[in-house]
Design a protein around this motif. Structure first.
Motif, short mmCIF file in Angstrom:
data_model
loop_
_atom_site.label_atom_id
_atom_site.label_comp_id
_atom_site.label_asym_id
_atom_site.label_seq_id
_atom_site.Cartn_x
_atom_site.Cartn_y
_atom_site.Cartn_z
N CYS A 7 -5.91 18.10 -2.27
CA CYS A 7 -4.62 17.93 -3.10
C CYS A 7 -3.27 18.25 -2.53
CB CYS A 7 -4.73 18.21 -4.59
SG CYS A 7 -6.03 17.57 -5.35
N HIS A 8 -2.23 17.26 -2.29
CA HIS A 8 -1.14 17.71 -1.50
C HIS A 8 -0.30 18.64 -2.37
CE1 HIS A 8 -2.17 14.85 1.29
NE2 HIS A 8 -1.61 13.86 0.85
N ARG A 9 0.50 19.50 -1.79
CA ARG A 9 1.34 20.19 -2.72
C ARG A 9 2.67 19.11 -3.37
NH1 ARG A 9 4.30 25.13 0.22
NH2 ARG A 9 4.75 25.67 -1.83
N SER A 10 3.18 19.33 -4.45
CA SER A 10 4.11 18.28 -4.88
C SER A 10 5.30 18.09 -3.87
CB SER A 10 4.91 18.92 -6.23
OG SER A 10 5.75 20.20 -5.91
N TRP A 11 5.80 16.81 -4.14
CA TRP A 11 7.07 16.62 -3.14
C TRP A 11 8.12 17.81 -3.33
CZ3 TRP A 11 6.73 13.64 0.57
CH2 TRP A 11 5.88 12.58 0.56
N GLU A 12 8.38 18.38 -4.42
CA GLU A 12 9.49 19.34 -4.73
C GLU A 12 9.11 20.65 -3.75
OE1 GLU A 12 7.71 17.68 -6.89
OE2 GLU A 12 9.35 16.23 -7.98
N ALA A 64 0.88 -1.36 -0.05
CA ALA A 64 -0.10 0.00 -0.11
C ALA A 64 0.69 1.28 -0.03
CB ALA A 64 -0.91 0.04 1.28
N GLY A 65 2.23 1.22 0.17
CA GLY A 65 3.10 2.07 0.20
C GLY A 65 2.63 3.32 1.30
N HIS A 66 2.12 3.12 2.28
CA HIS A 66 1.89 3.85 3.40
C HIS A 66 2.83 4.10 4.31
CE1 HIS A 66 -0.69 6.22 6.30
NE2 HIS A 66 -0.66 5.01 7.11
N ILE A 67 3.16 2.96 5.00
CA ILE A 67 4.07 2.72 6.01
C ILE A 67 4.78 1.36 5.96
CG2 ILE A 67 3.28 4.18 8.11
CD1 ILE A 67 2.59 1.58 9.33
N LEU A 68 5.89 1.03 6.50
CA LEU A 68 6.39 -0.11 6.07
C LEU A 68 5.37 -1.42 6.55
CD1 LEU A 68 9.43 -1.23 5.69
CD2 LEU A 68 9.46 -1.75 8.16
N GLY A 69 5.24 -2.10 5.69
CA GLY A 69 4.54 -3.41 5.79
C GLY A 69 2.92 -3.07 5.68
N SER A 70 2.58 -2.01 5.32
CA SER A 70 1.24 -1.56 5.05
C SER A 70 0.82 -2.30 3.72
CB SER A 70 0.87 0.03 5.04
OG SER A 70 1.90 0.37 3.62
N ALA A 71 -0.50 -2.69 3.75
CA ALA A 71 -1.19 -3.55 2.87
C ALA A 71 -2.33 -3.35 2.30
CB ALA A 71 -1.01 -5.15 3.27
N ILE A 72 -2.68 -3.38 1.16
CA ILE A 72 -3.90 -3.35 0.41
C ILE A 72 -4.42 -4.87 0.73
CG2 ILE A 72 -5.43 -3.05 -1.89
CD1 ILE A 72 -2.88 -1.11 -2.80
N VAL A 73 -5.70 -4.97 1.10
CA VAL A 73 -6.16 -6.38 1.25
C VAL A 73 -7.06 -7.01 0.11
CG1 VAL A 73 -7.28 -7.89 2.77
CG2 VAL A 73 -5.85 -6.11 3.74
N ALA A 94 -2.67 9.17 0.36
CA ALA A 94 -2.90 9.58 -1.13
C ALA A 94 -3.76 10.90 -0.89
CB ALA A 94 -3.66 8.53 -1.59
N ASP A 95 -3.60 11.78 -1.75
CA ASP A 95 -4.77 12.88 -1.75
C ASP A 95 -5.87 12.61 -2.82
OD1 ASP A 95 -3.55 13.13 -4.25
OD2 ASP A 95 -2.75 15.28 -3.97
N GLN A 96 -6.65 13.49 -2.92
CA GLN A 96 -7.88 13.26 -3.75
C GLN A 96 -7.48 12.79 -5.01
OE1 GLN A 96 -10.51 16.39 -5.78
NE2 GLN A 96 -11.83 16.02 -4.14
N LEU A 134 -3.95 4.30 2.10
CA LEU A 134 -3.05 4.08 0.73
C LEU A 134 -2.17 5.09 0.75
CD1 LEU A 134 -3.88 2.38 -1.93
CD2 LEU A 134 -4.94 4.38 -2.67
N GLY A 135 -0.99 4.94 0.47
CA GLY A 135 0.35 5.77 0.32
C GLY A 135 0.19 6.75 -0.63
#
Length: 476
Positions: A220-225, A162-171, A410-412, A190-191
């Motif tokens: 919506c998040h700001r970009s990583w940059e 799921a890319g959220h934290i270590l070991g997080s899962a989509i089931v 994840a954002d919208q 969701l990450g």
């Protein structure tokens, strides 16, 4: 064949969903309610489960954050005897989370009972104790991503990153009852694609029903940059004002990302000017688990990790395990970045640092994660200029910053993009989000599909997923 929504229904915390397949009962997550003050949390989490824990056949855990996992020891305490299935890294992380939570419950009960005894009131018991946490850990079975496993009659589970934290899962749940088959996908949390260290969330293509989180459904998040640039600017401002930087950080996930980013941008962000204090025993242990499971990193993080260890990457990182070391930070007037839990300022060492530093005009308080409604963190983000800690009113003179691009959710747009990878448009139910965020996401999804946000206690018939939700009574 049905799902009953018992937690994180039109709210962010307390994830809990009951799946019925024939005679089998499977619980998806079993999380603590958080926010709203200690009294409300204690009352909500101590309520009886709206099902018999002894009748459950299995628990499937998406990840280790306590709002998804934190009531599992109570579940065992009240009679659950089956297995808890989760990713191996999540299993390792839950050992840290459960033992820490048990310690807090024990300590809080001692504090309450000291006051209650003086007033002649009946004493209270902790939600659970260390022994309960240890027993719960014996029920875990760790899985790898992409490894299908039959966990009960008619129920096959496969976990995806799921890319959220270590070991997080989509089931992913493949269900069979009689001659009918259904596939249910539950995102957990969701990450945020592009996040440091971890891989992006896995895209899936086939499902009949999707339960999707909606924490940032209205934003919506700001970009990583842009977020990296904002962090560099905050650190530059703090150097100029001569104050300390306090970062309330979630012990699992956000702390490790921050350390990685500080190392990765050591020169660009002028990190050599600072003493960086990791002042959270749980975060220290969690960072060690992150090191153990480096095979789950993305390619960039793997390359950096293969050449260095995290302490080599940050030569000015200071680990403060003991209470005495933490208290000594009260005397540090400038030049310190203090990372401490909890992320929403509802407990932990960050509250002590707020008391000793937030009134200093040159200081900076940086929020890098979601702040649930009614938490101290949320109130500070919204502009609260005075806080009350241990009966003392304290002025907020430090400058408060919110860098929401660092979110692990994840954002919208990220949620919409993830859902659009399904080849057909499966029935979509939004969980783990406040009502306003869910409504905004429902409106944004309208050109693509109809989504709904179940209320507490409502039931979805999986054999007729397009039918209206049924009223099954209140959950917890």
């Amino acid at each position: 064949m049905q799902i009953k929504f018992l937690g994180a229904a039109q709210e962010v915390t307390g994830s809990c969903h009951l799946l019925q397949v024939g005679r089998q009962q499977i619980l998806l997550d079993c999380g603590l309610m958080q926010g709203g003050g200690k009294a409300r949390e204690t009352e909500a989490n101590a309520e009886a489960f709206p099902f018999d824990p002894a009748q459950l056949d299995a628990v499937i855990l998406s990840h280790s954050h306590l709002d998804h996992s934190g009531r599992i020891p109570l579940l065992i305490k009240q009679g659950f005897k089956g297995k808890i299935y989760t990713h191996r890294a999540c299993q390792a992380m839950c050992r840290i989370m459960f033992l820490d939570a048990a310690h807090i419950h024990e300590r809080d009960a001692v504090t309450q009972n000291r006051k209650r005894e003086r007033k002649g009131l009946p004493l209270v018991e902790p939600l659970y104790v260390t022994e309960d946490a240890e027993k719960a850990l014996q029920h875990f079975r760790g899985l790898d991503y992409g490894e299908p496993l039959k966990v009960a009659e008619g129920v096959v589970v496969t976990l995806f990153d799921a890319g959220h934290i270590l070991g997080s899962a989509i089931v992913q749940l493949d269900l069979q009852e009689g001659g009918e088959q259904r596939r249910v996908v539950f995102t957990g949390d969701l990450g945020h694609a592009g996040a440091p260290i971890l891989r992006n969330p896995t895209y899936l293509n086939h499902a009949d029903v999707v339960l999707m989180e909606s924490t940032y459904g209205g934003r919506c998040h700001r970009s990583w940059e842009a977020s990296f640039a904002e962090m560099a600017e905050v650190l530059d401002q703090a150097r100029q004002t001569g104050g300390n930087v306090l970062i309330p950080a979630f012990a699992v996930g956000r702390t490790q990302e921050l350390l990685y980013l500080f190392a990765q941008n050591y020169q660009a962000w002028g990190m050599a000017h600072w003493d960086i204090y990791l002042d959270s025993p749980m975060a220290i242990e969690a960072t060690e688990v992150y090191a153990e499971f480096s095979q789950l990193y993305d390619d960039e993080a793997k390359a950096l990790w293969s050449a260095h260890q995290y302490r080599d990457l940050l030569p000015n990182l200071k680990i403060t395990r003991s209470t005495e070391e933490s208290v000594a930070l009260n005397q540090v007037k400038s030049g310190a970045i203090i990372i401490a839990g909890s992320g929403m300022c509802e407990g932990g060492r960050i509250r002590h640092h707020l008391k000793n530093h937030v009134w200093r005009p040159g200081g900076h308080l940086v929020f890098v994660g979601f702040q649930a409604r009614n938490t101290l963190g949320r109130k500070l983000v919204e502009g609260l200029d005075r806080i009350k800690l241990w009966g003392e009113e304290i002025q907020v003179a430090a400058r408060v910053h919110t860098i929401n691009g660092f979110s692990a959710h994840a954002d919208q747009q990220g949620l919409i993009d993830w859902y659009q990878h399904f080849e057909k448009r499966p029935t979509l139910l939004l969980v783990h989000g406040e009502e306003e965020s869910q409504q905004a996401l429902i409106e944004a999804l309208a050109p693509i599909t109809q989504a709904c946000a179940p209320k507490q206690g409502q039931i979805l018939d999986l054999l007729q997923p397009e039918s209206p939700l049924m009223d099954g009574g209140e959950g917890r």
